[in-house]
Design an enzyme around this catalytic site. Sequence first.
Site, PDB file in Angstrom:
ATOM      1  N   GLU A 268      25.199  41.043  38.071  1.00  0.00           N
ATOM      2  CA  GLU A 268      24.260  40.160  38.777  1.00  0.00           C
ATOM      3  C   GLU A 268      23.169  40.955  39.484  1.00  0.00           C
ATOM      4  O   GLU A 268      22.016  40.531  39.549  1.00  0.00           O
ATOM      5  CB  GLU A 268      25.026  39.281  39.766  1.00  0.00           C
ATOM      6  CG  GLU A 268      25.943  38.262  39.091  1.00  0.00           C
ATOM      7  CD  GLU A 268      26.612  37.364  40.102  1.00  0.00           C
ATOM      8  OE1 GLU A 268      27.777  37.624  40.464  1.00  0.00           O
ATOM      9  OE2 GLU A 268      25.984  36.400  40.541  1.00  0.00           O
TER      10      GLU A 268
ATOM     11  N   GLU B  30      33.639  36.187  36.502  1.00  0.00           N
ATOM     12  CA  GLU B  30      34.085  35.653  37.794  1.00  0.00           C
ATOM     13  C   GLU B  30      35.070  34.493  37.651  1.00  0.00           C
ATOM     14  O   GLU B  30      35.979  34.343  38.455  1.00  0.00           O
ATOM     15  CB  GLU B  30      32.891  35.198  38.615  1.00  0.00           C
ATOM     16  CG  GLU B  30      32.068  36.332  39.227  1.00  0.00           C
ATOM     17  CD  GLU B  30      30.950  36.831  38.323  1.00  0.00           C
ATOM     18  OE1 GLU B  30      31.030  36.641  37.101  1.00  0.00           O
ATOM     19  OE2 GLU B  30      30.006  37.449  38.860  1.00  0.00           O
TER      20      GLU B  30
HETATM   21  C1  LIG Z   1      23.297  44.109  46.844  1.00  0.00           C
HETATM   22  C2  LIG Z   1      23.956  42.941  47.443  1.00  0.00           C
HETATM   23  C3  LIG Z   1      25.456  43.144  47.687  1.00  0.00           C
HETATM   24  C4  LIG Z   1      26.096  41.984  48.347  1.00  0.00           C
HETATM   25  C5  LIG Z   1      27.498  42.013  48.935  1.00  0.00           C
HETATM   26  C6  LIG Z   1      28.014  40.619  49.359  1.00  0.00           C
HETATM   27  C7  LIG Z   1      27.785  39.564  48.285  1.00  0.00           C
HETATM   28  C8  LIG Z   1      28.495  38.222  48.539  1.00  0.00           C
HETATM   29  C9  LIG Z   1      29.624  38.001  47.557  1.00  0.00           C
HETATM   30  C10 LIG Z   1      29.140  38.074  46.140  1.00  0.00           C
HETATM   31  C11 LIG Z   1      30.242  37.878  45.139  1.00  0.00           C
HETATM   32  C12 LIG Z   1      29.699  37.805  43.769  1.00  0.00           C
HETATM   33  C13 LIG Z   1      30.735  37.351  42.786  1.00  0.00           C
HETATM   34  C14 LIG Z   1      31.183  38.536  41.982  1.00  0.00           C
HETATM   35  C15 LIG Z   1      32.474  38.609  41.591  1.00  0.00           C
HETATM   36  C16 LIG Z   1      32.962  39.732  40.791  1.00  0.00           C
HETATM   37  O1  LIG Z   1      32.319  40.735  40.565  1.00  0.00           O
HETATM   38  S1  LIG Z   1      34.518  39.492  40.146  1.00  0.00           S
HETATM   39  C17 LIG Z   1      34.966  41.051  39.432  1.00  0.00           C
HETATM   40  C18 LIG Z   1      34.305  41.270  38.112  1.00  0.00           C
HETATM   41  N1  LIG Z   1      34.810  42.480  37.527  1.00  0.00           N
HETATM   42  C19 LIG Z   1      35.859  42.509  36.663  1.00  0.00           C
HETATM   43  O2  LIG Z   1      36.411  41.516  36.284  1.00  0.00           O
HETATM   44  C20 LIG Z   1      36.273  43.884  36.177  1.00  0.00           C
HETATM   45  C21 LIG Z   1      37.810  43.950  36.068  1.00  0.00           C
HETATM   46  N2  LIG Z   1      38.206  45.287  35.679  1.00  0.00           N
HETATM   47  C22 LIG Z   1      38.261  45.648  34.365  1.00  0.00           C
HETATM   48  O3  LIG Z   1      37.981  44.915  33.445  1.00  0.00           O
HETATM   49  C23 LIG Z   1      38.706  47.074  34.094  1.00  0.00           C
HETATM   50  O4  LIG Z   1      39.171  47.617  35.289  1.00  0.00           O
HETATM   51  C24 LIG Z   1      37.548  47.965  33.550  1.00  0.00           C
HETATM   52  C25 LIG Z   1      36.329  47.829  34.414  1.00  0.00           C
HETATM   53  C26 LIG Z   1      37.251  47.587  32.097  1.00  0.00           C
HETATM   54  C27 LIG Z   1      38.024  49.427  33.583  1.00  0.00           C
HETATM   55  O5  LIG Z   1      39.253  49.521  32.886  1.00  0.00           O
HETATM   56  P1  LIG Z   1      40.129  50.855  33.029  1.00  0.00           P
HETATM   57  O6  LIG Z   1      39.254  52.026  32.899  1.00  0.00           O
HETATM   58  O7  LIG Z   1      41.309  50.679  32.147  1.00  0.00           O
HETATM   59  O8  LIG Z   1      40.599  50.848  34.542  1.00  0.00           O
HETATM   60  P2  LIG Z   1      41.731  49.882  35.169  1.00  0.00           P
HETATM   61  O9  LIG Z   1      43.045  50.575  35.101  1.00  0.00           O
HETATM   62  O10 LIG Z   1      41.614  48.510  34.626  1.00  0.00           O
HETATM   63  O11 LIG Z   1      41.236  49.830  36.686  1.00  0.00           O
HETATM   64  C28 LIG Z   1      41.337  50.987  37.507  1.00  0.00           C
HETATM   65  C29 LIG Z   1      41.768  50.512  38.865  1.00  0.00           C
HETATM   66  O12 LIG Z   1      40.733  49.679  39.407  1.00  0.00           O
HETATM   67  C30 LIG Z   1      41.264  48.404  39.732  1.00  0.00           C
HETATM   68  N3  LIG Z   1      40.225  47.407  39.494  1.00  0.00           N
HETATM   69  C31 LIG Z   1      39.527  47.233  38.362  1.00  0.00           C
HETATM   70  N4  LIG Z   1      38.623  46.255  38.526  1.00  0.00           N
HETATM   71  C32 LIG Z   1      38.766  45.794  39.811  1.00  0.00           C
HETATM   72  C33 LIG Z   1      38.115  44.793  40.594  1.00  0.00           C
HETATM   73  N5  LIG Z   1      37.112  44.084  40.104  1.00  0.00           N
HETATM   74  N6  LIG Z   1      38.535  44.620  41.869  1.00  0.00           N
HETATM   75  C34 LIG Z   1      39.533  45.364  42.385  1.00  0.00           C
HETATM   76  N7  LIG Z   1      40.200  46.353  41.701  1.00  0.00           N
HETATM   77  C35 LIG Z   1      39.785  46.539  40.422  1.00  0.00           C
HETATM   78  C36 LIG Z   1      42.457  48.233  38.834  1.00  0.00           C
HETATM   79  O13 LIG Z   1      43.349  47.279  39.368  1.00  0.00           O
HETATM   80  C37 LIG Z   1      43.001  49.619  38.827  1.00  0.00           C
HETATM   81  O14 LIG Z   1      43.670  49.814  40.057  1.00  0.00           O
HETATM   82  P3  LIG Z   1      44.944  50.798  40.098  1.00  0.00           P
HETATM   83  O15 LIG Z   1      45.913  50.223  39.100  1.00  0.00           O
HETATM   84  O16 LIG Z   1      45.424  50.715  41.497  1.00  0.00           O
HETATM   85  O17 LIG Z   1      44.416  52.142  39.682  1.00  0.00           O
END
Ligand SMILES: CCCCCCCCCCCCC/C=C/C(=O)SCCNC(=O)CCNC(=O)[C@H](O)C(C)(C)COP(=O)(O)OP(=O)(O)OC[C@H]1O[C@@H](n2cnc3c(N)ncnc32)[C@H](O)[C@@H]1OP(=O)(O)O
Length: 668
Positions: A109, A129
Site C-alpha cells: 500500500e 489483509e
Molecule cells: C507510512 C505510514 C505507516 C503507517 C502506520 C500505521 C498505519 C495504520 C494501520 C494500517 C494497517 C494497514 C493494513 C495492512 C495489513 C497488513 O499488512 S497484513 C500483513 C500482510 N503481510 C503478509 O501477509 C505476509 C505474511 N508473511 C509471509 O507470507 C511470509 O512470512 C513471507 C513474507 C513470504 C516470508 O516467508 P519466509 O521467508 O518463509 O519467512 P517466514 O518464516 O514466513 O517468516 C519469518 C518470521 O516472520 C514472521 N512473520 C512473517 N510475516 C509476518 C507478519 N506480517 N506479521 C508478523 N510476523 C510475521 C513469521 O511468523 C516468522 O516468525 P518466526 O517463526 O518467529 O521466525
Amino acid sequence: MKGSTVLEVGADGVGVIAIINPPLNLLTYDGIDDNEVVKLTWQVDWTGANGKFSAGFDVTAFGGSQERKGAPPHTSPDLSSPLTWDNVLAARKPLAAAIDGPAFGGGLEIALACHARVATSNAQLGLPELQYGIIPGLGGTQRCPRLVGLPKALEMMLMSKRVSGKVAQSLCLVDAIAPADGLLSTARCWALDILQCRKPWIVSLYKTDKLEPLAEARMILTLARIQMRKQAPNLTHPLVCIDVVEEGIVSGPRSALWKEAEALHELRQSYTCRSLVHFFFAKNGTSKIPGISDTGLQPRKVCKIAILGGGPMGSGIARVFILSNYRVILKEVNKNCLLAGIGRIKSNLQSHVNKGKMTQEKLKTSLSLLKGVLDYDCFTDVDLVIESHLRPVHVMPFLKIVRTRRTSLQVIVDLLDVGKKIKKTSIVVGNCTALQSAGCSSLTQTPMLLVEHGADLYQIDQAITNFGMPMGPFRMVDLVGFGVAIATGIQFLENFPDRTYKSNLISVMKEDKREGESTCKGFYMYDDKHNASPDPDIVKFVEKARTMSHVMVDTKLRNLSDGDIVEMIFFPVVNEACRILAEGVVVKASDLDIASVMSMGFPSYRGGILFWANSLGSRYICSKLEDWSKQYGKIFKPCAYLTECASKGTSLVTEMKQTTYPSSSSRM
Ligand SMILES: CCCCCCCCCCCCC/C=C/C(=O)SCCNC(=O)CCNC(=O)[C@H](O)C(C)(C)COP(=O)(O)OP(=O)(O)OC[C@H]1O[C@@H](n2cnc3c(N)ncnc32)[C@H](O)[C@@H]1OP(=O)(O)O
C-alpha cells in the site's frame, strides 16, 4: 523501537527512505515516522533493506493483541496515518518505490501511494489483509482498483492473490522492471524524471482511466458480493472491503479513505481477526519444536525419493515431489500398474498445462525427474522412501510426521525441511496412528447417536455446514465411503471401547447396498452429477437401527437448535483434542488447531478446535459434557485434563510441560 526508516539523500538530491526491520521489514505502528516523510525537501525513493521491500504490517498489532505505542485507544479509529500519508503525497515531492522481494499488505500500500513503482521481476506483491480478518488500511482499497481496474483489484484483495513483479507490470501495478542491482538507480532516475517533467506525475488515488463506468462497476461489485456470500457465508469483512471500494467509486476516494480507516478500526478488534492471526502464527509455528528445531541441527540434503506404489495415492505423492524438483523413483509390482501410475501423473500435469497453471517446459522438466521401476536396484542411493497410503492425503496441505521413541532428531529435522520444500505444513506427532481419525471418529459417532436418539439427520448436516465446516458429518461419511467410516469406527472401538458409541445405522444401510456417494445412495441420494439430496427412505433405516440399539427417542433431541447441535458434535472433538494434548501426542495446542483446520476442515476463521473451545471456556464445555454423559453415555464423559482445566478455570491451551517430544502413546 521495533524497526525504523532511514533517510539518505544522495548527490543527485534524491532522498532514499529504507524501511529497516529485519528480516522482513515489517511495518509497525511506531516504526515509521510519518513526519520524516513530510519534512523531505526532494523527491524520494521508498525501498526495503536487505532486498525485501516490506512483508507488510506486523500482524501482532491486530486482533486486539497489542496496543500501538502512543496509538489512540481502541475507542476511536486511527485515521492519522492513512490521511497523513495522503497529505505527504500531496506535498509535491515525486515518490518512487523500489520493490524487491515481498511487498505485501501495508508494504504494498505504501508503494501504491507512490507516484511510480519499479520492481524486480521476481518481487512478490499482494494485498492479503483479508487473510487476517481485516482489509487494506493504507489506501489500498482505493489505489489498487485505480491502477489495475476493478476485477483484478478485487481478485487481489478478496482472494489474497499474490503476483510477481513481472505480472504486476503487465497489470500496470508496477511501472517498470529492473534487475536487483539496478533497481534503486532506476527508481532514483524515475523520481528525477518526474520532477523534471520527463515522466508523468501520477497520483494513483485520483486516477480514473482504469476504473469501469459506474453501472459496470456496480455490476462487478454485485457479482463480487454474491461470490463472497457463497464462498464465505460466515464472514463479513470481505463484504466490508467491497463496500469500501464502492464508496470510493460512488463518493470519491478521499471520503472512502475515512470509511476504510473506520472499517479497519472495527475489524482489527474482531474475534475473526484474532482467530485468523492466531491461525497464521500457529501455522508458522508448527515446525518450531523445542529440543528439535533449536538444536542447531541442519537438514541433510534430500535429493532422491522412492515411492512404493503408483496407485492414485502414490502417483499423487510422486507428482508433489517432482513438482518440487526432487528426483523420484516410482516402484510398482508389475508393468501395467507402473504404466498406469506414470500415466496418472502425466495426465494430471498435462491438465495443469491445459489450464494455464503450468508451462509445457515445467511439465517436461518435472517428468524428466520421474523414473519407474519394478525392482529395488535403484534404491541404493535413495534418501527417502515413502510407502503410499490408502487415503487421498497428497492433496492435503498438511504433513503429519509421526515420531516414535526410536526416530532420530536428525530425521525429524530432515523431514521438516522436506515438508517446507513441498509446501506442506508439517506437524510432528507421537505414535498416534490416526490423529485426525480420533477427531473424525468422534465427529461421526456423536451424529449417529443423536440421530438414533431422535435428532434430525439433515438438520445436523445443515447446522454443521452453517457453522463453517465444508460439509456435515453424514455428507462426509457418504463422500469417504461407508468402508472408511466403518474402519475408522472399528479402530476407535479397539482403542477406546469405553467411549465409543456402537451405532447400527451404517450396517443397516449397507444391507440395502448403500455405500455412500460411490453407490449413488447413502445418507443422501446422488444424481449423475453427484448432487446430493435428502432421501426420505432414511427414516426406516433409522427406526431399524434404533430398535437394534434398544434406544428410545428423546424428545429434547427432536427440538435441538443449530447451536445445540454444534456443541453436541464438537465438544466431544474438543474432549479428544484435550486427551491428545494431555498425552503429549502433540508438542503444543496450536498444532491441534492446525490439524483440525487442515485435516478436518474446521474453519480457520474460528482459530482451530482448541482456540475456538477456549473462547467458550473449559468450565462451560465440561459442564455440558458432564450433563450429556449422564443422559447419553460415556462418549461425552469429559477427560481428566478438561475436568482439571474446568475446576481451576484455566485456559485449555496452556502449553503442556513437554519433558519428552510427542510420546509414542497407545492412541490410534
Ligand atoms: C507510512 C505510514 C505507516 C503507517 C502506520 C500505521 C498505519 C495504520 C494501520 C494500517 C494497517 C494497514 C493494513 C495492512 C495489513 C497488513 O499488512 S497484513 C500483513 C500482510 N503481510 C503478509 O501477509 C505476509 C505474511 N508473511 C509471509 O507470507 C511470509 O512470512 C513471507 C513474507 C513470504 C516470508 O516467508 P519466509 O521467508 O518463509 O519467512 P517466514 O518464516 O514466513 O517468516 C519469518 C518470521 O516472520 C514472521 N512473520 C512473517 N510475516 C509476518 C507478519 N506480517 N506479521 C508478523 N510476523 C510475521 C513469521 O511468523 C516468522 O516468525 P518466526 O517463526 O518467529 O521466525
